[in-house]
Motif scaffolding. Sequence first.
Motif, PDB file in Angstrom:
ATOM      1  N   LEU A 102       0.979  -1.098   0.156  1.00  0.00           N
ATOM      2  CA  LEU A 102      -0.099   0.035  -0.080  1.00  0.00           C
ATOM      3  C   LEU A 102       1.047   1.160   0.062  1.00  0.00           C
ATOM      4  O   LEU A 102       1.904   1.169   0.573  1.00  0.00           O
ATOM      5  CB  LEU A 102      -0.798  -0.033   1.212  1.00  0.00           C
ATOM      6  N   ARG A 103       0.370   2.185  -0.556  1.00  0.00           N
ATOM      7  CA  ARG A 103       1.219   3.563  -0.453  1.00  0.00           C
ATOM      8  C   ARG A 103       0.435   4.362   0.433  1.00  0.00           C
ATOM      9  O   ARG A 103      -0.805   4.513   0.144  1.00  0.00           O
ATOM     10  CB  ARG A 103       1.304   4.319  -1.950  1.00  0.00           C
ATOM     11  N   PHE A 104       1.174   5.023   1.445  1.00  0.00           N
ATOM     12  CA  PHE A 104       0.593   6.058   2.268  1.00  0.00           C
ATOM     13  C   PHE A 104       1.185   7.326   1.778  1.00  0.00           C
ATOM     14  O   PHE A 104       2.448   7.345   1.778  1.00  0.00           O
ATOM     15  CB  PHE A 104       0.915   5.833   3.559  1.00  0.00           C
ATOM     16  N   ALA A 105       0.322   8.458   1.611  1.00  0.00           N
ATOM     17  CA  ALA A 105       0.919   9.761   1.421  1.00  0.00           C
ATOM     18  C   ALA A 105       0.556  10.620   2.673  1.00  0.00           C
ATOM     19  O   ALA A 105      -0.414  10.598   3.243  1.00  0.00           O
ATOM     20  CB  ALA A 105       0.272  10.374   0.067  1.00  0.00           C
ATOM     21  N   TYR A 106       1.832  11.339   2.964  1.00  0.00           N
ATOM     22  CA  TYR A 106       1.584  12.040   4.114  1.00  0.00           C
ATOM     23  C   TYR A 106       1.261  13.544   3.611  1.00  0.00           C
ATOM     24  O   TYR A 106       1.896  14.447   4.274  1.00  0.00           O
ATOM     25  CB  TYR A 106       2.637  12.011   5.171  1.00  0.00           C
ATOM     26  N   THR A 107       0.210  13.792   3.045  1.00  0.00           N
ATOM     27  CA  THR A 107      -0.071  15.031   2.379  1.00  0.00           C
ATOM     28  C   THR A 107      -1.502  15.546   2.867  1.00  0.00           C
ATOM     29  O   THR A 107      -2.159  16.374   2.264  1.00  0.00           O
ATOM     30  CB  THR A 107      -0.376  14.952   0.809  1.00  0.00           C
ATOM     31  N   THR A 108      -1.277  15.226   4.293  1.00  0.00           N
ATOM     32  CA  THR A 108      -2.445  15.586   5.169  1.00  0.00           C
ATOM     33  C   THR A 108      -1.702  16.161   6.503  1.00  0.00           C
ATOM     34  O   THR A 108      -0.768  15.535   6.864  1.00  0.00           O
ATOM     35  CB  THR A 108      -3.649  14.949   5.335  1.00  0.00           C
ATOM     36  N   ASP A 109      -2.399  16.944   7.133  1.00  0.00           N
ATOM     37  CA  ASP A 109      -1.625  17.775   8.470  1.00  0.00           C
ATOM     38  C   ASP A 109      -1.391  16.679   9.444  1.00  0.00           C
ATOM     39  O   ASP A 109      -2.037  15.523   9.666  1.00  0.00           O
ATOM     40  CB  ASP A 109      -2.174  19.094   8.900  1.00  0.00           C
TER      41      ASP A 109
END
Length: 391
Positions: A362-369
């Motif tokens: 799975l890819r997790f994007a940390y594009t949220t605060d």
Amino acid sequence: MSNVAHRMQRIAPFYVMDLLAQARQLEAQGRSIIHMEIGESDFDTPAPIIEAGQAALASGETHYTPAKGIPALREAISGFYRHYYQTDLDPSRVIVTPGATGALQLAMSVLINPGESVLMADPGYPCNRHFVELVEGQPVALPVGPETGYQLTAELVEAAWREDTKAVLVASPSNPTGTLIADDEMQRLYTTVQRLGGVLIVDEIYQGLVYDQVGGTALRYADNLFVINSFSKFFGMTGWRLGWLVAPDSFVDPIDRLAQNIFLSAPTLSQYAALSAFTPDVMEILEQHRQAFQQRRDFLLPALRELGFSIPVTPQGAFYLYAGCGELSDDSQAFAGRLLQEGGVAVTPGLDFGFNHPESHLRFAYTTDLDRLKEGVERIKGFLSSGNNNI
Ligand SMILES: Cc1ncc(COP(=O)(O)O)c(C=O)c1O
């Protein structure tokens, strides 16, 4: 019988878009969703860039520009390499494009003859293989794993080289793994590809989003290669559709001719706005964004490991974590679907990034605060403890 061209059978959709649509639908029904699937910065474009765009509109900059881009921006990009990467680059080698997407299409079109193959890492950015398909070339996806930091190496390239191989495409930092190619390895890759008679293409779209170390550019030690870059990620300008391509001298004229034909010029407004992207004010804002991303990575990486996801290599760039979920599920797509529906967290299944064990990644994007990320981790914990992940 359908009139759609046969090549379209080889163009796969971006599955995450379906997931995003589902997430939006749930939100429309009042559900709260934590978005960790989105591959773009949550920070808006820095205000000075927006103001420069507004000023350009007000002064009537609404016409075509030269196909290679306005000279001032090509100069500014060259100055950016000089100032931030101690690299001399003749602005004549810089071609301004509609995003890295435009740059990748130009590079593939001027390089690849029908039937020639392009080596690339799997997992990797999914559109790459389609750019090769579009020019009737053959994408060759080479499985990579933690032992090489999910990147191609000179040895892997040499072993996979075929008579019809024309180019090697790498990305540093990479999407989806966030890993880098170290300078010495990049140099070995470059000299190997040169010796074998091919061309190296380096996608540096996440340049600037580098943690724990100073980022670089392959242009510092190599001339005879293509470098792809963009204002999308580090500069937070995805919607402005602006990027650039650095090409060897002998390719500039063919690229110019092709750009004149396929898009005439990159968006004029965006080019004028981007003139202020390299100013100290903007670079200071972008440095704050970079630090925020680093803080998020530093939170999310151990948190996911603790939940049972396997992330063997610490990603040092971009805003992604590519996590093995084999201990938790043997169907990452179903897992992502259930996690969204039942846990309220959207992540991208491995299927979007190639054929190398996508079912267990799975890819997790940390594009949220950070607060939302913390909430997301709590929700994943709750989802896992409910046992619903056992698909
Ligand atoms: C590795 C990589 N290259 C290229 C692109 C295309 O970016 P853009 O066309 O917005 O510059 C992306 C977008 O996610 C990417 O991750």
